[in-house]
Scaffold this active site. Sequence first.
Site, short mmCIF file in Angstrom:
data_model
loop_
_atom_site.label_atom_id
_atom_site.label_comp_id
_atom_site.label_asym_id
_atom_site.label_seq_id
_atom_site.Cartn_x
_atom_site.Cartn_y
_atom_site.Cartn_z
N PHE A 112 0.81 -1.23 0.00
CA PHE A 112 0.00 0.00 0.00
C PHE A 112 0.84 1.27 0.00
CE2 PHE A 112 1.04 0.01 4.50
CZ PHE A 112 1.12 1.36 4.80
N LYS A 114 -1.89 -7.09 -9.18
CA LYS A 114 -2.80 -7.19 -8.02
C LYS A 114 -2.33 -6.13 -7.03
CE LYS A 114 -3.49 -8.32 -4.30
NZ LYS A 114 -3.94 -7.34 -3.26
N GLU A 151 -5.23 -3.42 -1.77
CA GLU A 151 -6.66 -3.09 -1.65
C GLU A 151 -6.88 -1.85 -0.78
OE1 GLU A 151 -5.00 -5.55 -0.43
OE2 GLU A 151 -5.39 -5.66 1.73
N SER A 167 5.28 -7.02 2.94
CA SER A 167 5.87 -7.42 4.22
C SER A 167 6.64 -8.74 4.11
CB SER A 167 4.77 -7.56 5.27
OG SER A 167 3.90 -8.60 4.89
N CYS A 200 9.54 1.74 3.22
CA CYS A 200 10.45 0.61 3.49
C CYS A 200 11.88 1.10 3.63
CB CYS A 200 10.36 -0.43 2.38
SG CYS A 200 11.09 0.12 0.85
N GLU A 233 8.99 -4.46 12.76
CA GLU A 233 8.89 -3.31 11.86
C GLU A 233 7.64 -2.53 12.27
OE1 GLU A 233 8.09 -4.17 7.70
OE2 GLU A 233 9.06 -2.31 7.09
P1 NAD Z 1 1.46 -6.67 2.92
O1 NAD Z 1 2.47 -7.74 2.88
O2 NAD Z 1 0.41 -6.71 3.97
O3 NAD Z 1 0.67 -6.63 1.51
C1 NAD Z 1 1.35 -6.62 0.27
C2 NAD Z 1 0.45 -7.20 -0.81
O4 NAD Z 1 0.19 -8.58 -0.51
C3 NAD Z 1 -0.91 -6.52 -0.93
O5 NAD Z 1 -1.25 -6.42 -2.29
C4 NAD Z 1 -1.83 -7.48 -0.20
O6 NAD Z 1 -3.16 -7.44 -0.67
C5 NAD Z 1 -1.21 -8.82 -0.53
N1 NAD Z 1 -1.51 -9.85 0.47
C6 NAD Z 1 -1.91 -9.68 1.75
N2 NAD Z 1 -2.05 -10.87 2.35
C7 NAD Z 1 -1.72 -11.82 1.46
C8 NAD Z 1 -1.64 -13.25 1.52
N3 NAD Z 1 -1.90 -13.93 2.62
N4 NAD Z 1 -1.23 -13.89 0.39
C9 NAD Z 1 -0.92 -13.20 -0.72
N5 NAD Z 1 -0.99 -11.87 -0.82
C10 NAD Z 1 -1.37 -11.17 0.25
O7 NAD Z 1 2.26 -5.28 2.95
P2 NAD Z 1 1.71 -3.81 3.15
O8 NAD Z 1 1.23 -3.63 4.56
O9 NAD Z 1 0.79 -3.46 2.03
O10 NAD Z 1 3.06 -2.97 2.93
C11 NAD Z 1 3.99 -2.69 3.94
C12 NAD Z 1 5.18 -3.63 3.88
O11 NAD Z 1 5.78 -3.58 2.60
C13 NAD Z 1 6.28 -3.25 4.87
O12 NAD Z 1 6.77 -4.43 5.44
C14 NAD Z 1 7.34 -2.61 3.98
O13 NAD Z 1 8.65 -2.66 4.50
C15 NAD Z 1 7.21 -3.44 2.76
N6 NAD Z 1 7.75 -2.78 1.58
C16 NAD Z 1 8.96 -3.23 1.11
C17 NAD Z 1 9.55 -2.63 0.01
C18 NAD Z 1 10.88 -3.10 -0.51
O14 NAD Z 1 11.24 -2.73 -1.62
N7 NAD Z 1 11.64 -3.90 0.22
C19 NAD Z 1 8.90 -1.55 -0.62
C20 NAD Z 1 7.67 -1.12 -0.12
C21 NAD Z 1 7.11 -1.74 0.99
#
Ligand code: NAD
Length: 498
Positions: free
Chosen positions: A151, A175, A178, A228, A283, A383
């Site tokens: 997000f 994808k 949301e 994440s 991140c 985090e």
């Molecule tokens: P998240 O992992 O909750 O969600 C990421 C994506 O995965 C979303 O599209 C979500 O709908 C989907 N998702 C959620 N549950 C799922 C499941 N069980 N199976 C498959 N897909 C699923 O992450 P977030 O809260 O949207 O974003 C924050 C995280 O992203 C932080 O940990 C941040 O450090 C990380 N991030 C990392 C980078 C990088 O380049 N290393 C860049 C941006 C964000």
Amino acid sequence: MTIREVPLIIGGEKVRSKSDKWLDVLNPATQEVVARVPIATPEEVKAAVDSAEQAFKSWSQVSLTNRMRIMLNFQQLVREHTQELAELVTLEHGKTLPDAEGEVGRALEAIENACSVTRLQLGEMANNAATGVDTYTLNKPLGVGLGITAFNFPLMLPAFMFPPAVACGNTFVLKPSEQDPSSTIRFVELALEAGIPAGVLNVVHGDAGVVNQLIESDAVKAVSFIGSTAIGTQVYNHAAKHGKRAQAMMGAKNHMVIMPDANKDRAINDLLGSAFGAAGQRCMANPVTILVGEARKWLPEIAERAKLMKVGPGTQRDADLGPVVSPQAKQRILNILNSGVEQGATLLVDGRDCQVEGYPDGNFVGPTMFTDVTTDMDIYTQEIFGPALCVLEAETLDEAIEIINANPNGNGTSLFTSSGWAARKFENDIDVGQVGINVPIPVPVAYFSFTGSRGSKLGDLGPNGKQVVSFWTYTKSVTARWFEPDHQDGSAIHTTIS
Ligand code: NAD
């Protein structure tokens, strides 16, 4: 205000989902419902993949130049729509407008890198690898690519994925998160307006079920995930189990080291911006600082300046930070901050009860700072992804490096110093993907690949730069020998032509 229904994009058309499962998208500054997003049905997910599979047949034959020209058009359209895109980001994500405009700039850089495909997708050739024999490589697109994004950058993260994938001749299903999908959809609409043909770029919304169905689809050949560590690890393993190429860019706990010979004013300014900007939801934020030696004396000034930071809705241009993305995120952040107090850290700046005039329902958390932090506390091991800074202390640079290398994450880190020797030692000894020297958020320009080490990344190849082209292509090598006409049985090869 009318509540937007966020469409799916399948076969070049905006499609209203037939799903009976819809989620509200809220303005984080007010809790107003601004949009509703569907969890796509299995039939819709299949239709998106089928459409991408079908489109691959023709798209993979389009010339490099024409693919590049579409990316050039896309770059221009995004530039022209900067304000509109930034406002949508702020509305649903909550970050300040200047920050959202900065995100558009970062997305543009990633698209510009995709415009370099005419150079980056070139193969290699050895003329006369053996006498009369040439060996050369063809970097071919894979088929249907899949992108799953977090997000916190609803434009930049999709820009890390579909422009290079599509520019390399693949088709794509995205994808997005949301939690803030409207700017992403507008971004994709602009990509289609730029000339990406129907079916080449599709979008479905959804949860784990949707992601798993996409990964398991035969036509999907490669999976790029940003989010994440917990979810990224699951996605990566699921993709690998189904034989898909995968990359997962994941969570972080970045440290900024401040040496006593650093420029104090700049170091403090950059520390505060990188720890608390975007409410800590980057991140590449620096939620931990290590003050080395005499730099420990700067702590009171850091705390005083943190207290002066202005919290407000993202639409207020002079706000330093906006709200966090959701009430659930705010509660999770508060729980971790409370654990810091319970586990014995000293709360030097307390932003837990943050009120913003005129916005009583916003998900606001003010800058929060802890000292006396030990590396076993939840505020250090987790985090937080909120505006919270843990301050550690070290006697020497070596000690600081040791702390950072012992942390399970390896996304980003920075050193503030005026010593070239210290900088060189740091960049060599640190085991972290992105390293900043007097730069607080060292995201490299997009013609370098984004990377990460240890717990922050799975897979060899990162987004952007040259690596992104390797990720979205496979290499065929051709060894070729041509016989002179009239001697095609190879029995008597003439080496000279008279
Ligand atoms: P998240 O992992 O909750 O969600 C990421 C994506 O995965 C979303 O599209 C979500 O709908 C989907 N998702 C959620 N549950 C799922 C499941 N069980 N199976 C498959 N897909 C699923 O992450 P977030 O809260 O949207 O974003 C924050 C995280 O992203 C932080 O940990 C941040 O450090 C990380 N991030 C990392 C980078 C990088 O380049 N290393 C860049 C941006 C964000």
